[in-house]
Design an enzyme around this catalytic site. Structure first.
Site, mmCIF file in Angstrom:
data_model
loop_
_atom_site.group_PDB
_atom_site.id
_atom_site.type_symbol
_atom_site.label_atom_id
_atom_site.label_comp_id
_atom_site.label_asym_id
_atom_site.label_seq_id
_atom_site.Cartn_x
_atom_site.Cartn_y
_atom_site.Cartn_z
ATOM 1 N N ALA A 67 11.641 -13.217 -24.342
ATOM 2 C CA ALA A 67 11.341 -14.506 -24.966
ATOM 3 C C ALA A 67 12.660 -15.136 -25.392
ATOM 4 O O ALA A 67 13.662 -14.440 -25.553
ATOM 5 C CB ALA A 67 10.438 -14.283 -26.170
ATOM 6 N N GLY A 106 9.647 -9.899 -23.163
ATOM 7 C CA GLY A 106 8.727 -10.793 -22.464
ATOM 8 C C GLY A 106 8.970 -10.791 -20.959
ATOM 9 O O GLY A 106 8.050 -11.032 -20.179
ATOM 10 N N GLU A 109 7.129 -7.984 -19.714
ATOM 11 C CA GLU A 109 5.696 -8.303 -19.856
ATOM 12 C C GLU A 109 5.229 -9.209 -18.709
ATOM 13 O O GLU A 109 4.123 -9.039 -18.194
ATOM 14 C CB GLU A 109 5.445 -8.964 -21.221
ATOM 15 C CG GLU A 109 5.595 -7.955 -22.369
ATOM 16 C CD GLU A 109 5.431 -8.578 -23.745
ATOM 17 O OE1 GLU A 109 6.144 -9.565 -24.025
ATOM 18 O OE2 GLU A 109 4.607 -8.095 -24.535
ATOM 19 N N GLU A 129 11.997 -5.192 -28.257
ATOM 20 C CA GLU A 129 11.625 -6.051 -29.386
ATOM 21 C C GLU A 129 11.870 -5.397 -30.733
ATOM 22 O O GLU A 129 12.271 -6.046 -31.701
ATOM 23 C CB GLU A 129 10.147 -6.446 -29.278
ATOM 24 C CG GLU A 129 9.841 -7.511 -28.239
ATOM 25 C CD GLU A 129 9.584 -6.963 -26.842
ATOM 26 O OE1 GLU A 129 9.982 -5.799 -26.562
ATOM 27 O OE2 GLU A 129 8.999 -7.691 -26.017
HETATM 28 C C1 3H9 Z 1 10.456 -10.899 -26.784
HETATM 29 O O1 3H9 Z 1 10.558 -10.928 -25.587
HETATM 30 C C2 3H9 Z 1 9.154 -11.054 -27.505
HETATM 31 C C3 3H9 Z 1 7.923 -10.974 -26.635
HETATM 32 O O2 3H9 Z 1 7.508 -9.640 -26.432
HETATM 33 C C4 3H9 Z 1 6.743 -11.653 -27.256
HETATM 34 C C5 3H9 Z 1 6.867 -13.058 -27.731
HETATM 35 C C6 3H9 Z 1 5.572 -13.586 -28.224
HETATM 36 N N1 3H9 Z 1 16.965 -15.441 -25.729
HETATM 37 O O3 3H9 Z 1 24.099 -10.160 -24.823
HETATM 38 P P1 3H9 Z 1 24.930 -11.094 -24.044
HETATM 39 C C7 3H9 Z 1 21.987 -15.079 -24.873
HETATM 40 S S1 3H9 Z 1 11.787 -10.722 -27.791
HETATM 41 C C8 3H9 Z 1 17.909 -16.387 -25.775
HETATM 42 O O4 3H9 Z 1 26.306 -11.374 -24.508
HETATM 43 P P2 3H9 Z 1 25.033 -9.284 -21.836
HETATM 44 C C9 3H9 Z 1 22.992 -14.584 -25.908
HETATM 45 O O5 3H9 Z 1 22.744 -15.168 -27.160
HETATM 46 C C10 3H9 Z 1 13.172 -10.689 -26.727
HETATM 47 N N2 3H9 Z 1 19.206 -16.133 -25.532
HETATM 48 O O6 3H9 Z 1 24.999 -10.722 -22.499
HETATM 49 C C11 3H9 Z 1 24.293 -15.000 -25.291
HETATM 50 O O7 3H9 Z 1 24.446 -16.387 -25.536
HETATM 51 P P3 3H9 Z 1 25.883 -17.000 -25.828
HETATM 52 C C12 3H9 Z 1 13.324 -9.384 -26.070
HETATM 53 C C13 3H9 Z 1 19.532 -14.896 -25.211
HETATM 54 O O8 3H9 Z 1 25.212 -9.492 -20.397
HETATM 55 C C14 3H9 Z 1 24.025 -14.835 -23.785
HETATM 56 O O9 3H9 Z 1 22.600 -14.801 -23.631
HETATM 57 N N3 3H9 Z 1 14.573 -9.359 -25.322
HETATM 58 C C15 3H9 Z 1 18.593 -13.857 -25.148
HETATM 59 O O10 3H9 Z 1 25.953 -8.392 -22.565
HETATM 60 C C16 3H9 Z 1 24.590 -13.556 -23.218
HETATM 61 O O11 3H9 Z 1 24.113 -12.462 -23.977
HETATM 62 C C17 3H9 Z 1 15.716 -8.951 -25.871
HETATM 63 O O12 3H9 Z 1 15.767 -8.557 -27.008
HETATM 64 C C18 3H9 Z 1 17.243 -14.178 -25.415
HETATM 65 N N4 3H9 Z 1 16.270 -13.250 -25.355
HETATM 66 O O13 3H9 Z 1 23.598 -8.679 -22.092
HETATM 67 C C19 3H9 Z 1 16.919 -8.996 -24.972
HETATM 68 N N5 3H9 Z 1 19.223 -12.709 -24.822
HETATM 69 O O14 3H9 Z 1 26.679 -16.723 -24.597
HETATM 70 C C20 3H9 Z 1 18.125 -9.407 -25.733
HETATM 71 C C21 3H9 Z 1 20.522 -13.024 -24.688
HETATM 72 O O15 3H9 Z 1 25.617 -18.420 -26.117
HETATM 73 N N6 3H9 Z 1 19.285 -9.564 -24.879
HETATM 74 N N7 3H9 Z 1 20.717 -14.330 -24.929
HETATM 75 O O16 3H9 Z 1 26.384 -16.243 -27.010
HETATM 76 C C22 3H9 Z 1 20.058 -8.551 -24.486
HETATM 77 O O17 3H9 Z 1 19.788 -7.408 -24.759
HETATM 78 C C23 3H9 Z 1 21.300 -8.896 -23.723
HETATM 79 O O18 3H9 Z 1 21.597 -10.234 -23.976
HETATM 80 C C24 3H9 Z 1 21.193 -8.701 -22.193
HETATM 81 C C25 3H9 Z 1 22.480 -9.266 -21.520
HETATM 82 C C26 3H9 Z 1 21.071 -7.212 -21.880
HETATM 83 C C27 3H9 Z 1 20.028 -9.444 -21.610
#
Ligand code: 3H9
Length: 697
Positions: A67, A106, A109, A129
């Site tokens: 998400a 998500g 999902e 999450e």
């Molecule tokens: C969810 O899904 C809830 C659902 O079950 C239900 C809902 C009802 N959204 O980490 P990085 C941005 S909860 C928006 O440096 P990497 C981050 O801020 C979500 N932005 O890269 C950064 O921006 P900026 C569950 C996001 O290659 C840029 O992307 N998912 C999100 O080292 C690069 O990020 C998670 O918790 C996001 N979800 O790693 C996943 N994620 O450049 C969280 C990242 O402007 N994310 N950004 O600073 C991660 O674990 C890592 O970002 C990922 C990439 C592994 C994807």
């Protein structure tokens, strides 16, 4: 290609297969337009009589990573993710998710609501999450157990880890792992599905596989211990239990309700704050994001002591060859042995293969001269904390290094400007302050000096990320940010002993707050001789009360060096278990008597406030001086460096939750009680309170 209304998803036909492509950089998060686009794509599939199946692929570095976290702060706008999932699940033609990078939250999902999932070799899946203080809210807890079994799903959901595509294949989460061209493989897979009759396979139709209900209670107990203080992991156990007992539609509704409730919890707000702050910290104040880091593919480390060894291991871990420079062959041999021991421990624990250990060790060379390092890109000096010794090393390095090679000092309290100024080429000098044990601790304080080149700063930050650390850029300041704040907590912990508290009481209060270890148990672990040496180095600049507060020296004189000698603030049995020692009460009584203090009863509240607010007050000064760029940087430093509980968001976030007027009132109170010089509110706190603001506005 058909343009959809939602610009982040496009669809194109390849024969009788529709390919929906998500393109929402940087991580294809499920922003509003992606949600709308995916629904439109399914409608297009349903409306197109020729189309018999659909593939969902993503552009860029990853499949949907979850998400959109940035939307969590605002009211959600329809269509919600649940509607996307229902639409995918309800499609009358098979949909195949083609995963590369990471399918998270998500994103997974979405994939689970498809009929089939294929994944590129090296990709990963997970439901992280819980790390944001929430739980999957769009069917993840309902569908994952049906595919992978309850035990596996519980592990993934309650801890939020990622598993490899291969593991996911083994556990039944993905159907095929492919290499090469993912889109082509996904289309070939879809053709096979069509040839087999375009069979739908709804995960929600599967039964929950049988499982031993005892695993729920075993996990609950283990999670309560491992994630002490965290709420979401335990709620995950309740949620999974409910899922196994409840029909799908009802379970999905309950899951969504739970996710929504957690989303507004203080813990989730704090954890999301830290997630954002860690990423913000990578943006260096005053350095344009377009500045390219220098290439680092070969490093040298000067000083084979405790820090040098740990730092060397950090680089070997990511495949960067290291030349370790020492004064003697014996010192170097003992360093190589110690690094080998680090890896042998990992091999024993099963987290490293013998081949990988050998591969890493083969990247290590040692030398007692500076002759062979003309081609390295970076040198980290980790020699003894003496200015003249370090300056000598800098001069030797200047003589042999390429002009564009970087010199980083691991100093923890020497003046970065003086060190940089001692190089012929100060633009190449920066600090990289690792924390002991360097191969374990996530915090990396990168230090900028006035003349450090922007691309050198960008390099230390990028390198920190490559090393798997949480890098934070800090400026000139004695002890930088982490140790400067710590020294205030240490001071108050010591003063509290003089005022009448016991080490056990202080440790109990701070661990109950959420620190993994109290300051006195930590001192016993570090060693009292080390603590005494650190104190000696600073004592000349201390206040008279601090100078005379020499409890550490008394412990050393009594042979109480901490855990290693079996006694320090505590006494230790042969298994290392600590207990109260009346001899320490006597030692403290004697100290108080000599120094003219009368022990009084100290409340837990006073202990907590003095220890925490002394740090927050110092942090406010650090911010005002510009030695830290943002309050979030300080929160990242304390959560990664000293175990400040992430679910409280770090000291600055916590202070804002308490309310700065309350923090200031407490500072005023302790200024009266302990002394103005220790607790006078920092100018920034005064200003913010007057403006009705907090550190975060
Ligand atoms: C969810 O899904 C809830 C659902 O079950 C239900 C809902 C009802 N959204 O980490 P990085 C941005 S909860 C928006 O440096 P990497 C981050 O801020 C979500 N932005 O890269 C950064 O921006 P900026 C569950 C996001 O290659 C840029 O992307 N998912 C999100 O080292 C690069 O990020 C998670 O918790 C996001 N979800 O790693 C996943 N994620 O450049 C969280 C990242 O402007 N994310 N950004 O600073 C991660 O674990 C890592 O970002 C990922 C990439 C592994 C994807």
């Amino acid at each position: 290609m058909t343009e959809l209304l939602a610009k982040t998803v496009s669809v194109a036909k390849q024969g009788n297969i529709l390919v929906a492509t998500v393109n929402n950089p940087p991580v294809n998060a499920l922003s509003h337009s992606v949600r709308a686009g995916l629904i439109e794509a399914v409608w297009t599939l349903e409306d197109d009589a020729e189309a018999r199946a659909m593939v969902i692929v993503c552009e860029g570095r990853t499949f949907i990573a979850g998400a959109d976290i940035h939307e969590f702060k605002k009211p959600m706008v329809a269509p919600l993710l649940g509607e996307v999932i229902d639409t995918l699940d309800g499609a009358t033609k098979p949909i195949i998710a083609a995963i590369h990078g990471t399918a998270l939250g998500g994103g997974l999902e979405v994939a689970l609501a498809c009929s089939y999932r294929i994944a590129l070799e090296g990709s990963k899946v997970g439901l992280p999450e819980v790390k944001l203080g929430i739980l999957p809210g769009s069917g993840g807890t309902v569908r994952l157990p049906r595919l992978a079994g309850v035990e596996q799903a519980l592990a993934m959901i309650s801890e939020g880890g990622q598993i490899s595509a291969r593991d996911a294949r083994e556990k039944g989460i993905v159907d095929e792992v492919v290499s090469g061209d993912l889109k082509a493989a996904a289309i070939a897979f879809a053709e096979k599905v069509i040839a087999d009759g375009a069979r739908l396979r709804r995960t929600s139709d599967l039964p929950v596989p049988a499982f031993d209900p005892a695993i729920l209670e075993t996990s609950r107990a283990a999670l309560a211990k491992k994630y002490k203080g965290f709420k979401a992991p335990l709620v995950a156990v309740d949620l999974i239990k409910m899922v196994t007992e409840t029909p799908v539609a009802e379970a999905i509704a309950l899951e969504y309700q739970t996710c929504k409730e957690l989303l507004v919890s203080p813990q989730s707000k704090a954890l999301r704050h830290i997630f954002a702050a860690e990423r913000e910290a990578l943006k260096i104040d005053g350095v344009d994001a377009t500045v390219k880091p220098r290439n680092v593919s070969k490093v040298a480390i000067v000083g084979p002591g405790t820090m040098g060894r740990g730092i060397a291991a950090c680089f070997l871990n990511i495949g960067i060859p290291v030349t370790l420079i020492g004064l003697t062959d014996e010192g170097l041999a003992s360093a190589v042995k110690a690094i080998g021991k680090i890896y042998e421990g990992s091999v024993k624990r099963g987290s490293l293969s013998t081949e990988e250990m050998e591969r890493r060790l083969a990247l290590l060379t040692t030398t007692t001269t500076y002759d062979g390092i003309g081609d390295v890109d970076l040198v980290i000096e980790a020699v003894t904390e003496q200015l003249d010794v370090k300056k000598e090393v800098f001069a030797k390095l200047d003589a042999v290094l390429r002009d564009d090679a970087i010199i980083a000092t691991n100093t923890s309290f020497l003046d970065i400007e003086e060190l940089a100024g001692s190089s012929k080429n100060p633009v190449r000098v920066a600090g990289m302050h690792f924390f002991n044990p360097a191969n374990v601790m996530k915090l990396l304080e990168n230090v900028r000096a006035a003349k450090t080149a922007p691309d050198v700063l960008a390099t230390t930050t990028a390198l920190g990320k490559r090393l798997g650390k949480a890098p934070v850029m800090v400026g000139r300041s004695e002890g930088f940010v982490a140790n400067r704040m710590l020294s205030k907590r240490t001071r108050e912990a010591q003063f509290l002993l003089e005022d009448g508290a016991t080490p056990q009481q202080v440790d109990r209060v701070l661990t109950a707050f959420g620190f993994p270890i109290g300051p006195f148990a930590l001192a016993d672990l570090a060693g009292m001789d080390i603590m005494a040496a650190a104190r000696a180095a600073r004592v000349a600049r201390m206040s008279p009360r601090e100078q005379q507060c020499n409890i550490v020296d008394r412990l050393v004189a009594a042979g109480r060096l901490g855990q290693k000698s079996g006694a320090g603030y505590y006494v230790y049995d042969e298994n290392g278990k600590a207990s109260h020692d009346p001899a320490v009460d006597e030692l403290l009584d004697a100290h108080r008597k000599e120094r003219g203090f009368t022990a009084r009863a100290i409340t837990d509240e006073e202990i907590l406030e003095r220890c925490l607010f002394a740090m927050v007050n110092e942090a406010a000064r650090i911010l005002d001086e510009g030695a830290a760029a943002r309050p979030g940087d300080i929160d990242v430093i304390w959560t990664n460096g000293f175990g400040f509980p992430t679910y409280l968001g770090g000291p600055m976030f916590y202070a804002d939750q308490v309310g700065l007027p309350k923090v200031k009132a407490a500072l005023d109170k302790y200024a009266g009680l302990v002394g103005d010089q220790y607790f006078k509110p920092a100018a920034l706190i005064e200003r913010l309170v007057a403006e009705g603001k907090g550190f975060y506005g």
